[in-house]
Design an enzyme around this catalytic site. Structure first.
Site, PDB file in Angstrom:
ATOM      1  CG  HIS A 215      95.134  57.010  17.607  1.00 51.56           C
ATOM      2  ND1 HIS A 215      94.536  58.157  17.117  1.00 51.56           N
ATOM      3  CD2 HIS A 215      94.792  56.927  18.917  1.00 51.56           C
ATOM      4  CE1 HIS A 215      93.857  58.740  18.107  1.00 51.56           C
ATOM      5  NE2 HIS A 215      93.985  58.006  19.196  1.00 51.56           N
TER       6      HIS A 215
ATOM      7  CG  HIS B 159      92.428  54.156  25.762  1.00 50.73           C
ATOM      8  ND1 HIS B 159      91.271  54.852  25.532  1.00 50.73           N
ATOM      9  CD2 HIS B 159      93.368  54.773  25.018  1.00 50.73           C
ATOM     10  CE1 HIS B 159      91.488  55.832  24.690  1.00 50.73           C
ATOM     11  NE2 HIS B 159      92.771  55.810  24.351  1.00 50.73           N
TER      12      HIS B 159
ATOM     13  CG  HIS C 173      97.517  56.867  26.151  1.00 48.29           C
ATOM     14  ND1 HIS C 173      96.949  58.078  26.492  1.00 48.29           N
ATOM     15  CD2 HIS C 173      96.738  56.369  25.131  1.00 48.29           C
ATOM     16  CE1 HIS C 173      95.898  58.319  25.720  1.00 48.29           C
ATOM     17  NE2 HIS C 173      95.737  57.293  24.902  1.00 48.29           N
TER      18      HIS C 173
ATOM     19  CG  ASP D 239      97.628  59.148  21.906  1.00 45.48           C
ATOM     20  OD1 ASP D 239      98.776  59.639  21.797  1.00 45.48           O
ATOM     21  OD2 ASP D 239      96.684  59.743  22.468  1.00 45.48           O
ATOM     22  CG  ASP D 240      95.200  54.407  21.683  1.00 45.74           C
ATOM     23  OD1 ASP D 240      95.442  54.976  22.768  1.00 45.74           O
ATOM     24  OD2 ASP D 240      94.162  54.581  21.033  1.00 45.74           O
TER      25      ASP D 240
END
Length: 466
Positions: A432, A345, A341, A290-291
């Protein structure tokens, strides 16, 4: 009748008087111009009396904080100053040093100017205070006007843990993690660039210089209840017409970058978690990141995945895809799956329907522009979702079954133990690709899973077996 003797005597007296006056004049000039010592032993006191002020000290709504107001109505050099004091002497000394230096600079320049010009100035130092958990952020805005051609507005911040009295800065906030600082700097650049208020005023070269990932460049910030604000001085990254440029980002967005004691606790609402199912004939695992993408970490992870012939799913932030489209294409070209995503965030369950749709759609546009393809799956930040959120997202929402907590411990040695203790067939593993520690600890995970006979598949593939 005048005698010659009386004429000569009068001339001698005159010459003596003239000589005496000349000597005394020289002494006066030396004492007033050349000597470092003041003529009057109480000169400093006399100057101080020339700019009298009224000082008051009052309690505030913030426990342990007193507010001091210092005002002078001097016609030539007026000032109005407000600043905090606490029960901690070390903090108070730091504040007073700043206030006294600002005040001395202003009054000193004004006195010099007034020796040759009849000019009026103004000094105004205002205070804003923010509280977050047991932390106070004090924001002092200094407006100094010396003359029509010399005026400036600057911001100075002081942050204190009011349980201990310790001052802290950006190093403490980001746990002295350089990778987090790099990501933080990128977020700042992105937010400033897309803010319409600064569009016609930005000084691009200066912006690039002062937003490099260096600790000393991010000294001015404040923690609010749900957000972090970064301040720039007037004229620092934009023309003076832009005022004091600020960037405000939600703490939920920054949560993965923050040191553990600053992170906010998130609770997922009605999240979709794939069921754990065991297929005795095939062992599968879906690794997810993620991210990202991150300019360095994502490259390292792609290389490791390639080494072990592993496929994975990357849930990307639109704000990062915008800056690193080449990396998004590299993920696609390597055969990995790309998920949406959101752009910033956020906690979607706290947002309006229009804001949720904007988060998804802006990210989708960035992914499509970078890769030529749409995302295939969606992951809500923090796993926070509900029926209303899912109804607005035209993708399958997928969370995880194993959280490695790599965002929290930032320790490459902990990655494998976290996977081992929770591993099961058709697992979805959360990691991540913005933390160097994750890249550093990934190979032992890949080696272990491979030795256990797991096939590395994408989210979409593993969902077929749930």
């Amino acid at each position: 009748m005048k005698t010659p003797y009386r004429k000569r005597h009068g001339l001698w007296i005159d010459l003596l008087l003239v000589g005496t006056i000349a000597v005394l004049g020289s002494i006066v000039i030396y004492l007033t111009v050349l000597s470092d010592d003041p003529i009057f032993p109480y000169e400093d006191e006399l100057i101080a009396e020339a700019t009298p002020s009224n000082i008051s000290e009052e309690p505030s709504i913030f426990p342990g904080v007193r507010i001091v107001t210092d005002i002078s109505n001097d016609e030539k050099m007026p000032f109005a100053i407000q600043y905090p004091l606490t029960e901690y002497e070390a903090f108070n000394e730091t504040i007073l040093t700043y206030i006294n230096e600002a005040k001395d600079y202003y009054t000193g320049i004004m006195r010099l100017q007034q020796s040759s010009h009849d000019l009026t100035g103004e000094l105004n130092i205002s205070l804003e205070t923010y509280e977050y958990n047991h932390y106070y952020s004090f924001v002092l805005t200094n407006k100094t006007f010396l003359n029509p051609d010399e005026q400036e507005t600057t911001v100075t911040t002081f942050l204190i843990d009011y349980k201990t009295g310790e001052l802290f800065d950006i190093r403490t906030l980001l746990n002295e993690d350089l990778t987090s600082l790099e990501t933080f700097a990128t977020h700042i650049q992105s937010e400033i660039a897309k803010n319409p208020a600064y569009k016609d005023h930005l000084l691009q070269e200066k912006l690039a210089l002062v937003t490099q990932p260096e600790w000393d460049l991010f000294k001015r910030f404040a923690l609010k209840e749900e957000s972090l604000v970064v301040y720039f001085n007037e004229g620092e990254i934009a023309t003076a017409k832009a005022g004091i440029p600020t960037v405000e980002m939600s703490l939920s967005f920054l949560n993965p970058l923050l040191a553990s004691n600053f992170q906010i606790a998130m609770e997922a609402e009605e999240t979709i978690v794939p069921k754990q199912n065991t297929d005795p004939t095939k062992k599968r695992v879906a690794l997810t990141f993620d991210d990202g993408p991150h300019p360095e970490v994502t490259k390292q992870i792609l290389a490791l995945l390639n080494k072990y012939n592993a496929k994975a799913t990357f849930f990307m932030l639109g704000s990062r895809v915008q800056y690193y489209p080449g990396l998004a294409r590299a993920v696609r070209d390597a055969g990995h799956e790309i998920g949406n995503h959101t752009w910033t965030h956020p906690v979607l369950t706290k947002m309006s329907a229009a804001a949720i749709q904007k988060e998804f759609e802006s990210t989708e546009q960035a992914i499509l522009k970078a890769t030529g393809q749409n995302s295939t799956v969606f992951r809500p930040p923090y796993g926070a979702s509900n029926d209303s959120v899912r109804a607005l997202i035209p993708r399958t929402s997928v969370n995880w079954t194993i959280d490695t907590l790599d965002w929290k411990h930032r320790d490459p040695q902990q990655l494998l133990p976290m996977v081992k203790k929770a591993m099961h067939n058709n697992a979805i593993v959360l990691m991540h690709d913005i933390h160097q520690s994750t890249a550093d600890g990934l190979e032992p995970v890949l080696k272990y899973l491979q030795s256990e006979g797991y096939e590395f598949v994408t989210i979409s593939e593993v969902l077929q077996h749930h």
